[in-house]
Design an enzyme around this catalytic site. Sequence first.
Site, PDB file in Angstrom:
ATOM      1  CE  LYS A  83      -3.994  -0.350   4.599  1.00 39.71           C
ATOM      2  NZ  LYS A  83      -5.273   0.364   4.831  1.00 39.71           N
ATOM      3  CG  HIS A 123      -2.125  -0.873   1.065  1.00 32.97           C
ATOM      4  ND1 HIS A 123      -2.083  -2.201   1.419  1.00 32.97           N
ATOM      5  CD2 HIS A 123      -3.383  -0.647   0.610  1.00 32.97           C
ATOM      6  CE1 HIS A 123      -3.260  -2.757   1.187  1.00 32.97           C
ATOM      7  NE2 HIS A 123      -4.064  -1.838   0.694  1.00 32.97           N
TER       8      HIS A 123
END
Length: 263
Positions: free
Chosen positions: A156, A152
């Site tokens: 995040k 990600h």
Amino acid sequence: MALSIIVMGAAGRMGSTIARLVNEADDLSLAAVLERQEAEDRLAAFKASGALISSDISKVLPACPGAVVIDFTAPEATMVTARAAAENGNPVIIGTTGFSDEQLAELDELASRSLVFRSANMSVGINVIMDILPRLTALLGDAYDVEMMEIHHNKKKDAPSGTALLLAEPLLKAKGLTRDDINTNRFDVREPRKHAEIGIQSLRGGDVVGVHTIYYMGPGERIEITHQAHSRENFANGALRAARWIVSQKPGRLYNMQDVLHD
């Protein structure tokens, strides 16, 4: 009549995408957009749509009866939203991840008396993969070790991702394991891989929307199942599909994307 939508965190990456898609849809209406008070000025672009602009969900909900609230923010903020929605009778769609066990239990309780929908991933593709995993795991059997890698963007906060944990659920069930059997750290342990475990590793960097790969590693071969999210519109469209669906349901339990796909 268009379905009214309220978007939480509308200045963020997911919130702004959802709000834009609502404005583009013929059957949806943007009733309100909310953001933290210090970031409220970033919502000025939504004034032309006629949407209410606020930082206080308790003031917005009475003015928007029946509107579906969509929240992809943070656990603490989402819990405030869910409680307010339950009190005012507004359905709520939750895409937030990183909840504690206590928060999840409270969402279950709220769902017993109000319309609450929660999914760690709104993607149709991810949820179809979840349907496939139990049978694939059972057919391959114990000879195959199962591992997962998730990637990600560098903003995040939670790891493993909510989607990785979501994908792990059917794998664990098929192998007769629990979340205690998930291994997220092999750096500090000098020993061979345990047979009765599922490893999940996390990478963070750049602006990656989301990549999840499940590996089945057996004698002489490896099977990989990969889902790559190319745009946040994938998740936003899933949330809007859930919003259209939930208004015809009744309170009683916490709904998820599997309910939408199998209805």
